[in-house]
Design a protein around this motif. Structure first.
Motif, PDB file in Angstrom:
ATOM      1  N   LYS A   1       0.831  -1.205   0.000  1.00  0.00           N
ATOM      2  CA  LYS A   1       0.000   0.000   0.000  1.00  0.00           C
ATOM      3  C   LYS A   1       0.867   1.257   0.000  1.00  0.00           C
ATOM      4  N   ALA A   2       1.942   1.246   0.801  1.00  0.00           N
ATOM      5  CA  ALA A   2       2.857   2.391   0.870  1.00  0.00           C
ATOM      6  C   ALA A   2       3.549   2.609  -0.467  1.00  0.00           C
ATOM      7  N   ALA A   3       3.948   1.522  -1.113  1.00  0.00           N
ATOM      8  CA  ALA A   3       4.640   1.618  -2.398  1.00  0.00           C
ATOM      9  C   ALA A   3       3.733   2.198  -3.477  1.00  0.00           C
ATOM     10  N   ILE A   4       2.490   1.739  -3.504  1.00  0.00           N
ATOM     11  CA  ILE A   4       1.537   2.230  -4.501  1.00  0.00           C
ATOM     12  C   ILE A   4       1.241   3.711  -4.270  1.00  0.00           C
ATOM     13  N   GLN A   5       1.120   4.100  -3.005  1.00  0.00           N
ATOM     14  CA  GLN A   5       0.837   5.518  -2.687  1.00  0.00           C
ATOM     15  C   GLN A   5       1.991   6.431  -3.074  1.00  0.00           C
ATOM     16  N   THR A   6       3.219   5.978  -2.856  1.00  0.00           N
ATOM     17  CA  THR A   6       4.396   6.832  -3.085  1.00  0.00           C
ATOM     18  C   THR A   6       5.006   6.645  -4.473  1.00  0.00           C
ATOM     19  N   GLY A   7       4.680   5.525  -5.127  1.00  0.00           N
ATOM     20  CA  GLY A   7       5.311   5.225  -6.408  1.00  0.00           C
ATOM     21  C   GLY A   7       6.736   4.741  -6.251  1.00  0.00           C
ATOM     22  N   ILE A   8       7.098   4.322  -5.029  1.00  0.00           N
ATOM     23  CA  ILE A   8       8.455   3.827  -4.753  1.00  0.00           C
ATOM     24  C   ILE A   8       8.369   2.322  -4.517  1.00  0.00           C
ATOM     25  N   PHE A   9       9.046   1.561  -5.376  1.00  0.00           N
ATOM     26  CA  PHE A   9       8.967   0.102  -5.294  1.00  0.00           C
ATOM     27  C   PHE A   9      10.304  -0.521  -4.897  1.00  0.00           C
ATOM     28  N   ARG A  10      11.136   0.291  -4.262  1.00  0.00           N
ATOM     29  CA  ARG A  10      12.412  -0.178  -3.707  1.00  0.00           C
ATOM     30  C   ARG A  10      12.252  -0.221  -2.193  1.00  0.00           C
ATOM     31  N   ILE A  11      12.353  -1.415  -1.612  1.00  0.00           N
ATOM     32  CA  ILE A  11      12.016  -1.631  -0.204  1.00  0.00           C
ATOM     33  C   ILE A  11      13.211  -2.239   0.541  1.00  0.00           C
ATOM     34  N   THR A  12      13.503  -1.706   1.722  1.00  0.00           N
ATOM     35  CA  THR A  12      14.497  -2.345   2.591  1.00  0.00           C
ATOM     36  C   THR A  12      13.809  -2.811   3.874  1.00  0.00           C
TER      37      THR A  12
ATOM     38  N   SER B   1       8.814 -14.784   2.611  1.00  0.00           N
ATOM     39  CA  SER B   1       7.598 -14.169   2.072  1.00  0.00           C
ATOM     40  C   SER B   1       7.933 -12.960   1.202  1.00  0.00           C
ATOM     41  N   PHE B   2       8.867 -12.131   1.660  1.00  0.00           N
ATOM     42  CA  PHE B   2       9.257 -10.951   0.889  1.00  0.00           C
ATOM     43  C   PHE B   2      10.036 -11.338  -0.367  1.00  0.00           C
ATOM     44  N   LEU B   3      10.897 -12.347  -0.270  1.00  0.00           N
ATOM     45  CA  LEU B   3      11.652 -12.803  -1.443  1.00  0.00           C
ATOM     46  C   LEU B   3      10.709 -13.384  -2.503  1.00  0.00           C
TER      47      LEU B   3
ATOM     48  N   GLU C   1       9.015  -5.659 -10.861  1.00  0.00           N
ATOM     49  CA  GLU C   1       9.311  -4.219 -10.773  1.00  0.00           C
ATOM     50  C   GLU C   1       9.735  -3.802  -9.366  1.00  0.00           C
ATOM     51  N   TRP C   2       9.558  -4.720  -8.403  1.00  0.00           N
ATOM     52  CA  TRP C   2       9.929  -4.434  -7.027  1.00  0.00           C
ATOM     53  C   TRP C   2      11.393  -4.814  -6.777  1.00  0.00           C
ATOM     54  N   GLU C   3      12.045  -4.045  -5.905  1.00  0.00           N
ATOM     55  CA  GLU C   3      13.414  -4.338  -5.500  1.00  0.00           C
ATOM     56  C   GLU C   3      13.407  -4.462  -3.978  1.00  0.00           C
ATOM     57  N   ILE C   4      13.675  -5.639  -3.467  1.00  0.00           N
ATOM     58  CA  ILE C   4      13.624  -5.889  -2.023  1.00  0.00           C
ATOM     59  C   ILE C   4      15.032  -6.109  -1.480  1.00  0.00           C
ATOM     60  N   PHE C   5      15.393  -5.365  -0.446  1.00  0.00           N
ATOM     61  CA  PHE C   5      16.697  -5.503   0.202  1.00  0.00           C
ATOM     62  C   PHE C   5      16.491  -6.113   1.592  1.00  0.00           C
ATOM     63  N   ILE C   6      17.062  -7.282   1.799  1.00  0.00           N
ATOM     64  CA  ILE C   6      16.947  -7.966   3.082  1.00  0.00           C
ATOM     65  C   ILE C   6      18.331  -8.031   3.727  1.00  0.00           C
ATOM     66  N   PRO C   7      18.483  -7.531   4.951  1.00  0.00           N
ATOM     67  CA  PRO C   7      19.811  -7.513   5.575  1.00  0.00           C
ATOM     68  C   PRO C   7      20.309  -8.910   5.925  1.00  0.00           C
ATOM     69  N   ASN C   8      21.606  -9.106   5.870  1.00  0.00           N
ATOM     70  CA  ASN C   8      22.192 -10.329   6.406  1.00  0.00           C
ATOM     71  C   ASN C   8      21.869 -10.384   7.891  1.00  0.00           C
ATOM     72  N   LYS C   9      21.744 -11.577   8.425  1.00  0.00           N
ATOM     73  CA  LYS C   9      21.194 -11.727   9.779  1.00  0.00           C
ATOM     74  C   LYS C   9      22.004 -11.024  10.859  1.00  0.00           C
ATOM     75  N   GLU C  10      23.330 -10.919  10.683  1.00  0.00           N
ATOM     76  CA  GLU C  10      24.137 -10.258  11.722  1.00  0.00           C
ATOM     77  C   GLU C  10      23.848  -8.763  11.825  1.00  0.00           C
ATOM     78  N   TYR C  11      23.152  -8.208  10.810  1.00  0.00           N
ATOM     79  CA  TYR C  11      22.825  -6.781  10.844  1.00  0.00           C
ATOM     80  C   TYR C  11      21.328  -6.532  11.071  1.00  0.00           C
TER      81      TYR C  11
END
Length: 343
Positions: free
Chosen positions: A263-274, A288-290, A298-308
């Motif tokens: 919903k946030a992505a559609i509202q802002t037009g930003i499809f890059r998510i961390t 689920s996110f992957l 069109e989405w770009e998802i950034f998932i941190p390595n577990k130590e971070y």
């Protein structure tokens, strides 16, 4: 040639004593001393946490310097968490950092804990993508204390778009886990017991919350009431269904998070998510996110390595480094704060 800055990051906002050294964006050392004693109290005891930080901090700093294979005189600045968090632990880290800064005559850099989680993606090789997210992007911060959607326009230009109206997602997981008879912290155990469970076995309804706000208290009450009713009919209900319950609970939480960020992505037009924060270590949420990103190219998802994902000194150090490069330094007179209101 630009000088390669060495920053020490000190994080004491809760019950982990964390110290890291980075050279530019590369981690030289990342030391975390956990306070396992809180398990028997079912949550963090602030006074006890403060005393243990006092005991552990110098050990963590010495170990971090030794692991980094540098001399303390090579450190260019000290960066530490000013808030939000537990005020006692924060005061321990603040007092030590100020003394360290004065003793070595190096600049002091304060860090907002949540900002540190967000900017952890700018540590070298810190996420599964192995590259830094480009601005602008949306950050979903999910932890024991916070559930936020933040628009990131630049390193220090952040705007909160949505937050929880009641419990954080991590707090909800811990409370539900306690009803299931699991010890604190509940998140890792909920995940462990979910491995062999069916996430389709039990169905829970999603809360209806307007806008980009979250609410988890209703979901928490729904799950607890459901378990209590089942236990009245069969005292062995939890024992017989623990894996399926854990899997089903994780599934509904992951769905709520994805629905809101969509919903946030559609509202802002930003499809890059961390993703950021301790709950982003949960494998079901990560998967689920992957899977969502795989289905939506069109989405770009950034998932941190577990130590971070959980609290660490590296996220404090990288934020300090970025502030240093922008000449944003702090006074020795700064005061820690416990509550978060804005960046």
């Amino acid at each position: 040639m630009e000088k390669k800055l060495i920053i020490i990051g000190i994080e004491t906002s809760c019950d982990d004593t964390a110290v890291s050294l980075i050279r530019n964006r590369k981690v030289l050392s990342n030391v975390i001393i956990h306070q396992n004693i809180h398990k028997k109290y079912g949550g963090v005891v602030p006074e006890l946490a403060s005393r243990l930080h006092e005991k552990h901090l110098i050990l963590a700093v010495n170990k971090a310097i030794s692991n980094a294979k540098i001399n303390k005189e090579e450190i260019d600045a000290v960066s530490f968490t000013l808030g939000p968090g537990l005020i006692g632990p924060l005061l321990v880290g603040s007092s030590f950092s100020k003394s360290f800064s004065m003793g070595l005559n190096i600049p002091l850099l304060t860090v907002n804990h949540i900002q540190g989680h967000i900017l952890s993606h700018f540590i070298q090789n810190s996420n599964m993508n192995n590259y830094f997210p480009k601005f602008p992007f949306l950050s979903l911060i999910i932890s024991g204390g916070h559930t936020l959607i933040v628009k990131i326009s630049d390193f220090f230009k952040m705007k909160i778009l949505g937050s929880t109206l009641d419990d954080s997602v991590g707090e909800t997981i811990d409370k539900v886990a306690r009803v299931l008879g699991l010890s604190y912290p509940g998140g890792p155990l909920l995940e462990y017991f979910s491995i062999n469970g069916s996430s389709e076995k039990f169905q829970f309804s999603k809360p209806t919350v307007k806008g980009l706000s979250f609410s988890f208290s209703g979901l928490k009450s729904q799950i607890i009431y459901f378990i209590e009713e089942k236990m009245k009919k069969d005292p062995l209900f939890i024992k017989k269904n623990l894996s399926d319950l854990c899997a089903s609970i994780q599934k509904i939480i992951a769905e709520i998070l994805i629905d809101k960020i969509k919903k946030a992505a559609i509202q802002t037009g930003i499809f890059r998510i961390t993703l950021a924060g301790g709950v982003s270590a949960n494998n079901e949420i990560r998967k689920s996110f992957l899977l969502f990103a795989k289905k939506n190219k069109e989405w770009e998802i950034f998932i941190p390595n577990k130590e971070y994902t959980t609290d660490n000194g590296a996220m404090i150090a990288i934020t300090g480094l970025l502030k240093y490069k922008k000449n944003i330094f702090d006074s020795i007179h700064v005061t820690p704060y416990s509550k978060f209101s804005k960046f």
